[in-house]
Design a protein around this motif. Structure first.
Motif: not given
Length: 464
Positions: A54-56, A72-77
């Motif tokens: 979440a921080l990232a 960030a969207h790709q990584r979080f997905s």
């Protein structure tokens, strides 16, 4: 299960990752550039940490960079694809939901969830920091103040992170007009942490809004070592210094700051720094101060970014650069691109920000640069009390408000100009720009005595 120092349980986050997390929070609060490295170390130690992820994700959106947000969207997905949400604590599930909403462009949902976290867990620094800056980016002054103010009673006076919260609170107080109290709170934060650049920033805003630019210069000069280099807020605080110098009539100092701090060959070209550069040069543009060489370099930097429709506030400053550089066709192309994007009926908060505020501002800037002053005034007048809806601070958005004043003067609309200047002068009686603009209005109205009095007031304030 690991527990952070404020008592929050953290799933899949071991002792090493927890050390990195605590350091990351500290780096975040004090705007240290190493926050990216600290966060990467956290995720390397605990790649499945929900709070670390979440921080990232928050870092990916707080910079208002389209490419950074997409990464960030790709990584979080990828993280969410393998996530067993039932294993998480309720707080962690809320952070995951807030980060996902923000990455999807749903600012309202993200802000609401972050607020709910702060109610249930008022000592959650990550939720408070992310929420505070969410409110700044969406121009929500009341929440900017109350999100932090509502959590302060849960913090012990001797907690080392309570002072940075006071720095945040000072900025919220300033944006809602509590200038003296904001200065008091900001200085209290600095008594504990003199290098708190966000608290310095909050106090600086109070001087700007009260026309105390000489005090602002003295304040920044006395603390030069605490803010003038090595932080993620360095350029922005130099921008504030330049605004003070501009009010005092020291254009040479303004340009020295611009060249050495705001934009030069070594500037990284990040959006938040480019918009500061554009906002400063635009004030000179309104004063008919030719800075064509600087405008050309700045417009080149915006063009290299090739930004898509990500954050309307950035778009307006890119258009300032294009107009200032005489690249009206490039500015119009940006507007056409955003119009085409809106025609596809996209989701997300930036849709409304662009349609209702961003595009009218961009069109007005283009009209102004094309010397169609009546059109510029007509475009800005209906939204002048709504400009906060596309983000920024009062000080930042004043570039737009001044454009309306100048358009009214040049369009020969004395009634509108008189009304706007009356508002500004009674709200900020100490502001050389306001009085010099009033002098020009009185000249147009054939009132040389009143013009001379206003011009004298402007000169006295600039020399104070």
């Amino acid at each position: 299960m690991t527990v952070d120092r404020h008592g929050h349980a953290m799933t899949d986050t071991g002792a090493e990752a927890l050390r990195h997390y605590e350091q990351a929070l500290d780096d975040l609060l004090f705007f240290r550039p190493r926050i990216t490295d600290t966060t990467q170390a956290l995720l390397a130690a605990a790649p499945r940490s929900p709070i670390g992820q979440a921080l990232a994700a928050y870092l990916g959106v707080l910079g208002t960079e389209e490419k950074g947000a997409a990464e960030a969207h790709q990584r979080f997905s990828r993280f969410r694809a393998g996530l067993d949400a039932d294993r998480l604590t309720p707080r962690e599930r809320m952070h995951v939901a807030a980060a996902a909403a923000w990455l999807d462009g749903d600012y309202r949902t993200a802000g609401r969830i972050l607020g709910e976290i702060a109610v249930a867990h008022p000592r959650d620094l990550l939720a408070l920091f992310a929420g505070h800056h969410h409110d700044f980016l969406t121009g929500d002054a009341q929440r900017l103040r109350d999100r932090v103010g509502g959590a302060l009673d849960a913090w012990d006076a001797d907690d080392p992170h309570r002072a940075p919260l006071l720095g945040m609170y000072a900025f919220g107080l300033e944006e809602t007009g509590h200038y003296e109290y904001a200065e008091q709170v900001g200085r209290a934060a600095l008594d504990r942490h003199p290098h708190d650049v966000w608290a310095i920033h909050g106090v600086v805003h109070t001087y700007e809004m009260r026309g105390r630019f000489a005090d602002g210069i003295r304040f920044l000069d006395a603390r030069t070592g605490d803010w003038s280099s090595g932080t993620l807020l360095t350029v922005h605080n130099w921008w504030h210094y330049a605004l003070y110098a501009l009010e005092s009539g020291d254009t040479a100092r303004v340009l020295d700051i611009y060249d050495s701090a705001l934009h030069h060959d070594g500037s990284p070209g990040v959006a938040m720094e480019l918009l500061d550069a554009a906002a400063l040069l635009w004030r000179l543009y309104l004063a008919e101060d030719d800075q064509s060489t600087r405008w050309a370099a700045l417009a080149d930097a915006w063009e290299r970014r090739a930004d898509g429709p990500h954050y309307a506030f950035n778009d307006a400053h890119a258009v300032m650069a294009y107009v200032g550089a005489g690249r009206i066709d490039r500015a119009r192309r940006l507007v056409r691109d955003r119009e085409s994007w809106l025609a596809a009926k996209p989701a997300g908060a930036n849709r409304a920000m662009t349609a209702e505020i961003g595009l009218p501002v961009c069109r007005a800037l283009i009209a102004y640069g094309s010397r169609d002053y009546p059109a510029a005034a007509d475009l800005l007048l209906p939204i002048r009390h709504r400009v906060h809806e596309f983000g920024g601070s009062h000080a930042q958005r004043d570039a737009v408000q001044r454009t309306l004043v100048e358009a009214a003067l040049r369009a020969d609309r004395p009634g509108l100009a008189r009304t706007l200047l009356s508002e500004r002068i009674h709200l900020r009686p100490i502001c050389p720009y306001n009085w010099s603009a009033k002098a020009r209005l009185e000249d147009r109205l054939g009132a040389p005595d009143r013009a001379a009095a206003a011009r004298k007031r402007a000169a006295e304030q600039a020399a104070a």
